[in-house]
Design an enzyme around this catalytic site. Structure first.
Site, PDB file in Angstrom:
ATOM      1  N   ASP A  24     -57.471  34.990 -68.767  1.00 25.03           N
ATOM      2  CA  ASP A  24     -58.265  33.959 -68.104  1.00 25.03           C
ATOM      3  C   ASP A  24     -57.300  33.254 -67.159  1.00 25.03           C
ATOM      4  OD1 ASP A  24     -59.583  31.664 -67.274  1.00 25.03           O
ATOM      5  OD2 ASP A  24     -60.593  31.366 -69.192  1.00 25.03           O
ATOM      6  N   HIS A  25     -57.414  33.541 -65.853  1.00 25.04           N
ATOM      7  CA  HIS A  25     -56.362  33.083 -64.940  1.00 25.04           C
ATOM      8  C   HIS A  25     -56.248  31.564 -64.868  1.00 25.04           C
ATOM      9  CE1 HIS A  25     -59.776  32.900 -62.051  1.00 25.04           C
ATOM     10  NE2 HIS A  25     -59.071  31.943 -61.496  1.00 25.04           N
TER      11      HIS A  25
ATOM     12  N   HIS B  91     -63.634  29.965 -68.450  1.00 26.95           N
ATOM     13  CA  HIS B  91     -62.678  28.974 -67.935  1.00 26.95           C
ATOM     14  C   HIS B  91     -62.907  27.585 -68.522  1.00 26.95           C
ATOM     15  CE1 HIS B  91     -61.628  32.089 -65.261  1.00 26.95           C
ATOM     16  NE2 HIS B  91     -62.415  31.801 -64.255  1.00 26.95           N
TER      17      HIS B  91
END
Length: 505
Positions: free
Chosen positions: A197-198, A260
């Site tokens: 999950d960037h 996110h």
């Protein structure tokens, strides 16, 4: 007498932890994510000397092109998207060890050629390289690729570590996520799986933990006695662009909230871990997700869709007029929720989430509003009055933290207005924050899973979101509209409890 050399405090923390020689394989190596993010991130790690001393890169994709053509393609991507101007020598050295394997992901011969290329790198170097497989593909291929890696013995190695990075989305419903976990874990151990999950690679997201647990002034007030409410906002000023095909099957809730924003919530609300090791941190995050009360979708959520309006300084079409969007689409481009974490620390504190496309501006932030002071003795003509203190952690566009305080306006009378104490990464550290993918790729090579999502986290997130999707699928609450360039639908105000208000977008 020689003067003792003083230590440079700025060097502290910059030491490089050695990483075992690694061969990284990008499935989907000609795709958009590889071009815009992964290849530039790998170059920037090379530029900073952060890659392992011996590093190889293999790309796997459908296009049938020779190694040289892919190396040139990678060069152009890095030159276009890198956050710093590439150094020709560093770039040449990096691209020397880039290979390309063409073919479709369900073809056994692809994995046979991949195995040969991996063994060739090992033989030439006289060492066993760790293998990092990065699944930068459509989600439909995740289980296929992992299954083929297992079938060809590429999921295990006696003398090297094998790790697999899986991009989001990890399933589109709870049932899918459970099945995908089952398929992946039938071939790999959980310790080998890195669900990326960037957002978790962003400096401010990690700094949330530092602010909470490294500063004695915040921990005593981080609870229901002092916090009034919390807002988590992830707004975008752009429309769906060329992603209409993906976005219309996803929507705002799946695209941002399920992954996110739930991760941001978990980091914000978690208890201090015993140590900052991967499993201790993730244990505390899972506890938060399990404590979230079931959401009553008709009363605690709002879903919206943008219509024509202003964006990027010009008139823009509505979602239904975007190229590639079906005229009868019921997909939401805006989602807002009111949640509550039902545990000792957070009980009774409303947590508001909102995300949307074609809103007034691009911003991702968490705003913690403290309870107002009990006695307002400072009201005076020309005074804004005592406003509740707010702590705002901003992830984009400008990473930093601000704290609003009440201060006296200069003059002979006691008049109060809010002022901001602000810290920005760019000015405080006089350096550009690394891209999120740089940190995450490096952590995956090291085997540090702290900033990656564990299987039980994924399942806990879907157990919160799945009932909302079911309710929305039956038309509750109805889909409302908002003009492009606005702050979103007015109906979102109905989620707020008395006295609470949305921050301006």
């Amino acid at each position: 007498m020689a003067v003792a050399e003083q230590e440079n405090p700025l060097i502290e923390g910059l030491e490089r932890l050695p990483i075992h020689p690694t061969t990284m394989v990008i499935f989907g190596g000609t795709g958009d994510l590889a071009h815009r993010k992964l290849l530039p991130a790998i170059y920037n790690l090379a530029h900073e000397g952060a890659l392992p001393e011996r590093f190889n890169l293999i790309a796997v994709s459908r296009s049938d092109i020779p190694h040289g053509d892919y190396q040139q393609m990678a060069r152009e991507s890095i030159e276009k998207h890198s956050r710093r101007k590439p150094d020709p020598q560093v770039l040449d050295k990096l691209l020397e060890n880039v290979r390309y394997v063409p073919g479709v992901f369900d073809d056994d011969s692809v994995y046979e050629r991949l195995d040969e290329t991996l063994k060739q790198f090992d033989k030439e170097a006289g060492i066993e390289f760790n293998r990092l497989f990065y699944l930068s593909t459509a989600p439909a291929f995740f289980a296929t690729i992992v299954g083929k890696l297992g079938a060809h013995g590429l999921n295990r190695h006696e003398r090297a570590e094998i790790r697999v990075v899986i991009e989001k989305p990890f399933g589109t419903r709870l049932e899918e996520a459970l099945e995908l976990n089952r398929q992946v874990l039938s071939e790999l151990d959980e310790s080998q799986v890195f669900r990326i999950d960037h957002y978790l690679g962003k400096e401010t997201v990690q700094n949330m933990l530092a602010f909470r647990f490294a500063n004695g002034m915040f921990e005593p007030i981080w609870n229901r006695n002092y916090i009034d409410y919390v807002q988590i906002t992830a707004s975008e000023d752009l429309g769906v662009g060329s992603r209409a095909g993906y976005y219309d099957t996803s929507g705002a809730l799946r695209d941002l909230v399920e992954n996110h924003m739930m991760q941001l919530l978990a980091l914000l609300c978690m208890e201090p871990p015993v140590t900052f090791t991967a499993d201790d941190v993730r244990d505390e995050k899972v506890k938060v997700l399990h404590a979230i009360k079931p959401v009553d979708a008709p009363t605690q959520t709002v879903r919206g869709r943008y219509t024509a309006g202003m964006g990027e300084g010009k008139e823009v079409p509505g979602y239904l007029e975007e190229e590639g969007v079906p005229s009868d689409s019921q997909t939401e481009t805006y989602a807002a929720l009111r949640l509550e974490v039902d545990n000792w620390r957070w009980a009774g504190i409303p947590i508001y989430m909102r995300t949307g496309k074609r809103l007034a501006r691009k911003v991702t932030e968490i705003a913690i509003t403290l309870k107002p002071v009990p006695h307002l003795a400072f009201e005076s003509q020309g005074s804004v009055g005592v406003q509740p203190n707010q702590l705002v952690l901003t992830m984009q566009p400008n990473e930093g933290v601000s704290l609003s305080l009440g201060a006296k306006i200069p003059g002979s009378r006691m008049r109060i207005r809010p002022v901001n104490m602000e810290f920005l990464y760019g000015t405080a550290f006089l350096s550009q924050s690394p891209e999120a993918y740089e940190r995450l790729i490096l952590d995956a090579m090291r085997g540090d899973a702290t900033l990656f999502t564990r299987d039980d986290e994924v399942e806990a997130q879907w157990r919160i979101i799945d009932p909302i999707l079911q309710s929305w699928g039956s038309g509750e609450p109805p889909l409302v509209e908002y003009a492009a360039g606005s702050a979103g639908p007015a109906e979102a105000d109905k989620l707020l409890e008395a006295g609470d208000k949305w921050r301006a977008i």
